[in-house]
Design an enzyme around this catalytic site. Structure first.
Site, PDB file in Angstrom:
ATOM      1  N   HIS A 191       0.802  -1.220   0.000  1.00 14.83           N
ATOM      2  CA  HIS A 191       0.000   0.000   0.000  1.00 14.83           C
ATOM      3  C   HIS A 191       0.836   1.273   0.000  1.00 14.83           C
ATOM      4  O   HIS A 191       0.583   2.212  -0.746  1.00 14.83           O
ATOM      5  CB  HIS A 191      -0.870   0.017   1.256  1.00 14.83           C
ATOM      6  CG  HIS A 191      -2.309  -0.017   0.928  1.00 14.83           C
ATOM      7  ND1 HIS A 191      -3.195  -0.820   1.583  1.00 14.83           N
ATOM      8  CD2 HIS A 191      -3.011   0.663   0.009  1.00 14.83           C
ATOM      9  CE1 HIS A 191      -4.387  -0.641   1.084  1.00 14.83           C
ATOM     10  NE2 HIS A 191      -4.302   0.259   0.121  1.00 14.83           N
ATOM     11  N   ARG A 298      -8.749  -3.651 -13.637  1.00 16.05           N
ATOM     12  CA  ARG A 298      -8.914  -4.880 -12.838  1.00 16.05           C
ATOM     13  C   ARG A 298     -10.161  -4.713 -11.966  1.00 16.05           C
ATOM     14  O   ARG A 298     -10.091  -4.148 -10.878  1.00 16.05           O
ATOM     15  CB  ARG A 298      -7.704  -5.092 -11.933  1.00 16.05           C
ATOM     16  CG  ARG A 298      -6.409  -5.459 -12.634  1.00 16.05           C
ATOM     17  CD  ARG A 298      -5.292  -5.654 -11.603  1.00 16.05           C
ATOM     18  NE  ARG A 298      -4.147  -6.362 -12.131  1.00 16.05           N
ATOM     19  CZ  ARG A 298      -3.033  -5.778 -12.568  1.00 16.05           C
ATOM     20  NH1 ARG A 298      -2.925  -4.461 -12.564  1.00 16.05           N
ATOM     21  NH2 ARG A 298      -2.025  -6.514 -13.017  1.00 16.05           N
ATOM     22  N   ARG A 334     -11.699  -5.733 -17.653  1.00 17.22           N
ATOM     23  CA  ARG A 334     -11.569  -7.182 -17.491  1.00 17.22           C
ATOM     24  C   ARG A 334     -12.631  -7.685 -16.523  1.00 17.22           C
ATOM     25  O   ARG A 334     -12.832  -7.091 -15.464  1.00 17.22           O
ATOM     26  CB  ARG A 334     -10.174  -7.504 -16.952  1.00 17.22           C
ATOM     27  CG  ARG A 334      -9.936  -8.977 -16.736  1.00 17.22           C
ATOM     28  CD  ARG A 334      -8.501  -9.268 -16.374  1.00 17.22           C
ATOM     29  NE  ARG A 334      -8.197  -8.945 -14.992  1.00 17.22           N
ATOM     30  CZ  ARG A 334      -6.999  -9.084 -14.438  1.00 17.22           C
ATOM     31  NH1 ARG A 334      -5.981  -9.508 -15.174  1.00 17.22           N
ATOM     32  NH2 ARG A 334      -6.791  -8.797 -13.183  1.00 17.22           N
ATOM     33  N   GLU A 433      -2.730 -15.424 -20.991  1.00 18.04           N
ATOM     34  CA  GLU A 433      -1.861 -15.591 -19.835  1.00 18.04           C
ATOM     35  C   GLU A 433      -1.663 -17.057 -19.460  1.00 18.04           C
ATOM     36  O   GLU A 433      -1.011 -17.372 -18.479  1.00 18.04           O
ATOM     37  CB  GLU A 433      -2.400 -14.798 -18.633  1.00 18.04           C
ATOM     38  CG  GLU A 433      -3.843 -15.048 -18.281  1.00 18.04           C
ATOM     39  CD  GLU A 433      -4.364 -14.106 -17.174  1.00 18.04           C
ATOM     40  OE1 GLU A 433      -3.564 -13.493 -16.459  1.00 18.04           O
ATOM     41  OE2 GLU A 433      -5.599 -14.010 -17.047  1.00 18.04           O
ATOM     42  N   ASN A 456       2.403 -11.315 -16.311  1.00 22.07           N
ATOM     43  CA  ASN A 456       2.612 -11.643 -14.890  1.00 22.07           C
ATOM     44  C   ASN A 456       2.307 -13.122 -14.659  1.00 22.07           C
ATOM     45  O   ASN A 456       3.030 -13.819 -13.961  1.00 22.07           O
ATOM     46  CB  ASN A 456       1.699 -10.794 -13.992  1.00 22.07           C
ATOM     47  CG  ASN A 456       1.928  -9.308 -14.194  1.00 22.07           C
ATOM     48  OD1 ASN A 456       2.923  -8.924 -14.783  1.00 22.07           O
ATOM     49  ND2 ASN A 456       1.011  -8.490 -13.735  1.00 22.07           N
ATOM     50  N   ASP A 457       1.210 -13.572 -15.254  1.00 17.42           N
ATOM     51  CA  ASP A 457       0.852 -14.986 -15.127  1.00 17.42           C
ATOM     52  C   ASP A 457       1.507 -15.842 -16.208  1.00 17.42           C
ATOM     53  O   ASP A 457       1.961 -16.940 -15.939  1.00 17.42           O
ATOM     54  CB  ASP A 457      -0.675 -15.159 -15.177  1.00 17.42           C
ATOM     55  CG  ASP A 457      -1.309 -14.871 -13.826  1.00 17.42           C
ATOM     56  OD1 ASP A 457      -0.713 -15.246 -12.800  1.00 17.42           O
ATOM     57  OD2 ASP A 457      -2.389 -14.254 -13.787  1.00 17.42           O
ATOM     58  N   ARG A 467       5.132 -16.740  -9.151  1.00 18.47           N
ATOM     59  CA  ARG A 467       5.599 -15.350  -9.240  1.00 18.47           C
ATOM     60  C   ARG A 467       5.849 -14.734  -7.867  1.00 18.47           C
ATOM     61  O   ARG A 467       6.413 -13.656  -7.749  1.00 18.47           O
ATOM     62  CB  ARG A 467       4.628 -14.498 -10.089  1.00 18.47           C
ATOM     63  CG  ARG A 467       3.304 -14.139  -9.462  1.00 18.47           C
ATOM     64  CD  ARG A 467       2.313 -13.692 -10.550  1.00 18.47           C
ATOM     65  NE  ARG A 467       1.567 -12.491 -10.200  1.00 18.47           N
ATOM     66  CZ  ARG A 467       0.477 -12.065 -10.828  1.00 18.47           C
ATOM     67  NH1 ARG A 467       0.009 -12.717 -11.886  1.00 18.47           N
ATOM     68  NH2 ARG A 467      -0.134 -10.978 -10.464  1.00 18.47           N
ATOM     69  N   CYS A 504      -0.695  -6.227 -20.894  1.00 14.79           N
ATOM     70  CA  CYS A 504      -1.014  -5.481 -19.684  1.00 14.79           C
ATOM     71  C   CYS A 504      -0.250  -6.008 -18.477  1.00 14.79           C
ATOM     72  O   CYS A 504      -0.461  -5.565 -17.353  1.00 14.79           O
ATOM     73  CB  CYS A 504      -2.520  -5.488 -19.429  1.00 14.79           C
ATOM     74  SG  CYS A 504      -3.203  -7.147 -19.305  1.00 14.79           S
TER      75      CYS A 504
HETATM   76  C1  PEP Z   1      -1.155 -10.630 -15.724  1.00 15.83           C
HETATM   77  O1  PEP Z   1      -1.329 -11.788 -15.320  1.00 15.83           O
HETATM   78  O2  PEP Z   1      -0.170 -10.282 -16.387  1.00 15.83           O
HETATM   79  C2  PEP Z   1      -2.120  -9.569 -15.410  1.00 15.83           C
HETATM   80  C3  PEP Z   1      -2.048  -8.378 -15.967  1.00 15.83           C
HETATM   81  O3  PEP Z   1      -3.084  -9.868 -14.523  1.00 15.83           O
HETATM   82  P1  PEP Z   1      -2.881  -9.950 -12.936  1.00 15.83           P
HETATM   83  O4  PEP Z   1      -1.551  -9.322 -12.601  1.00 15.83           O
HETATM   84  O5  PEP Z   1      -4.043  -9.211 -12.405  1.00 15.83           O
HETATM   85  O6  PEP Z   1      -2.912 -11.418 -12.688  1.00 15.83           O
HETATM   86 MG    MG Z   2      -3.207 -12.521 -14.527  1.00 16.39          MG
END
Ligand code: PEP
Ligand code: MG
Length: 572
Positions: A191, A298, A334, A433, A456-457, A467, A504
């Protein structure tokens, strides 16, 4: 003696000032039982009352100085203090076990904190644990009659050194005096880090030791660009960092000139720079930083920090607000990505061995169609207020995509039949993803209007490396050729069907990755708002044609290290 400490760069910029050490108050107490349980509950009620009044005041101040959105966290704290599960559990402990209010609070807050932390969420659950810690500390201080050192009392230029900064500490920081801060704990998504970025206060978090090493009132440098804290710097270092500070300010001024410019490469190719947001209040930062789109909203944040599902109307208002504020610019919203690590207290989900591979996102929505259909109706109704693009998360199979689209179109037909206006220009796309979807991207491209790559995923699933797990973080490699080949495949598949492909995940805003992504043909890069102008400035120096010439070469390297070396020596 000068001391250099490494940490995580949480908010860019450089601060040079005297330290103000924010000490934790002594909240130690002896665990004990009581004979008068009623009196003990009365003490608890009194402390709750004072804490609530104090929090209401902080919330109001924060609302004025930071905006409604950033002040929202204090509503979450206030909610905890009225939450029957939290406060009721403390009362029961006093009743059933004759515990003192302090001991009862300690047991209950520890339970809540451990529960939230065991959910291992990268961002949201850690924040909830931090919220409980923050609010419990305040309550305990009032039970013990101990006062806090308030950062609000600072009236000279300082940099704050603290174990951790709670959201309430951060909200009370006066930007005129607090030039930066460094903490022992925290990560880029805690935060305080998020708030420091929106307040543009340079910050370094997760140093582990700065609190022990710093002395109150000595000079310090916070280098939020490189994640370094220098305590008691030499005159030469101060001089050097003043130059760096001036250079950074100058660079920011340069970047600001690009706010109203389109994002173009040196050879005049336009790519879209979008922003990722969590709630409607973030749109102001998106506009101030010149984003051309919202590449990821999100929506799960709308469902969090509350005690029941948001109604269709509440959701409609939020989506409409974002679309209207973006004034016709594209907005990718999303659908709910809950489950796995992101839980809702009011939505019981099964206990899972591998939550990241579990019942989440679209999997949950296809099962809980009541939740899904409500959200889709809110989105469809909002669609006439701007340029809406709907995106489904965690799609693994064509069947899931078809099913999600079928439900969407059913709701659309029902709304139209009932006389509600719905835009007929809504694009319907999906997150890329999951490796299975990436491998089959050519087939998905026939059924989705666009792809947004969630690195990210995608990286964690491709490399089979959690991760969040620092023991395998060496495997979390955005520039591994295997990841780059998947990205390349996804982009090519979209283009072949005449669609656009965006990204993203965090990788989209990474200066080292941008030349590679440009070479691979990415059309839209969506990132945190403050990364947009640096990215725009970087694009101006890169020629897409030139970058493309490197594509075959870097896709055919063996390792991530080789790719990184290739970008730095041949592409930037
Ligand atoms: C991702 O997985 O890259 C993504 C943008 O979604 P989140 O980080 O919310 O899983
Ligand atoms: Mg994701």
């Amino acid at each position: 003696m000068t001391e250099k400490i490494k940490g995580i760069a949480a908010s860019s910029g450089i601060a040079i000032a005297k330290t103000f050490i924010l000490k934790n108050p002594d909240l130690s107490f002896e665990r004990q039982t009581v004979s008068d349980r009623e009196a003990e509950k009365k003490r608890l009620e009194d402390a709750l009352e004072v804490s609530k009044n104090e929090l209401t005041e902080i919330r109001n101040t924060a609302e004025k100085s930071l905006g409604k959105d950033k002040a929202e966290v204090f509503n979450a704290h206030l909610m905890f203090l009225s939450d029957p599960e939290f406060v009721g559990a403390i009362r029961s402990k006093i009743d059933d076990e004759s515990l003192s209010a302090e001991s009862a609070l300690e047991d209950v807050s520890t339970f809540f904190i451990q529960t939230f932390e065991s959910m291992k969420d990268n961002a949201y659950m850690r924040e909830r644990a931090a919220d409980v810690r923050d609010v419990s500390k305040r309550l305990l201080a009032h039970l013990l009659g101990v006062s806090f050192t308030s950062p609000a009392s600072i009236t000279e230029e300082t940099v704050i050194i603290a174990e951790d900064l709670t959201p309430s500490d951060t909200a009370q920081l006066n930007r005129n005096y607090v030039k930066g801060f460094a903490t022992n704990i925290g990560g880029r998504t805690s935060h305080s880090a998020i708030m420091s970025r929106s307040m543009e206060i340079p910050a370094v978090v997760g140093t582990k030791t700065v609190m022990e090493k710093a002395k109150d009132g000595e000079m310090a440098i916070i280098d939020g660009l490189n994640g370094v804290v220098i305590l008691d710097p030499t005159a030469g270092e101060i001089e050097e960092y003043r130059r760096k500070q001036a250079a950074f300010k100058e660079q920011q001024e340069e970047w600001k000139k690009l706010v109203h410019e389109p994002s173009k490469t040196k050879d005049d190719v336009h790519v879209i720079l979008g922003a990722n947001i969590g709630n409607p209040g973030d749109v102001a930062g998106v506009i101030n930083n010149g984003a051309e789109a919202i590449g990821l909203y999100r929506t799960e944040f709308l469902y969090m920090g509350r005690d029941k599902l948001p109604s269709e109307d509440e959701q409609f208002e939020a989506y409409k607000e974002v679309l209207e504020k973006m004034d016709g610019k594209p907005v990718v919203i999303r659908t709910l990505d809950i489950g796995g690590d992101k839980k809702l207290s009011y939505l019981p989900l099964p206990q899972e061995m591998n939550p990241f591979l579990g019942f989440r996102a679209i999997r949950l929505c296809l099962e809980r169609q009541d939740i899904f259909r409500t959200q889709l109706r809110a989105l469809l109704r909002a669609s006439v207020f701007g340029k809406l693009q709907i995106m489904f998360p965690m799609i693994a199979t064509i069947g899931e995509l078809r099913e999600a689209k079928k439900i969407l179109f059913e709701e659309k037909d029902k709304l139209i039949a009932a006389g509600t206006q719905v835009s007929d220009g809504i694009e319907v796309g999906m997150m890329m993803e999951i490796p299975a979807a990436a491998v089959l991207a050519d087939r998905f491209a026939k059924e989705a209007d666009f792809f947004s790559i969630g690195t990210n995923d995608l990286i964690q699933y491709t490399m089979a490396a959690d991760r969040m797990n620092e023991h395998v973080s060496y495997l979390y490699q955005p520039c591994n050729p295997s990841v780059l080949r998947l990205i390349s495949k996804i982009i090519d598949a979209a283009h072949k069907e005449g669609h656009w492909a965006g990204m993203c995940g965090e990788m989209a805003g990474d200066a080292t990755a941008i030349p590679l992504l440009l070479a691979l043909g990415l059309d839209e890069f969506s990132m945190s708002a403050t990364s947009i102008l640096p990215a725009r400035s970087q694009l101006l120096k890169l020629s897409k044609e030139e970058m493309k010439k490197h594509k075959e070469a870097f896709l055919n390297l063996d390792t991530a290290e080789e790719v990184l070396d290739y970008v730095r020596t041949k592409m930037i």
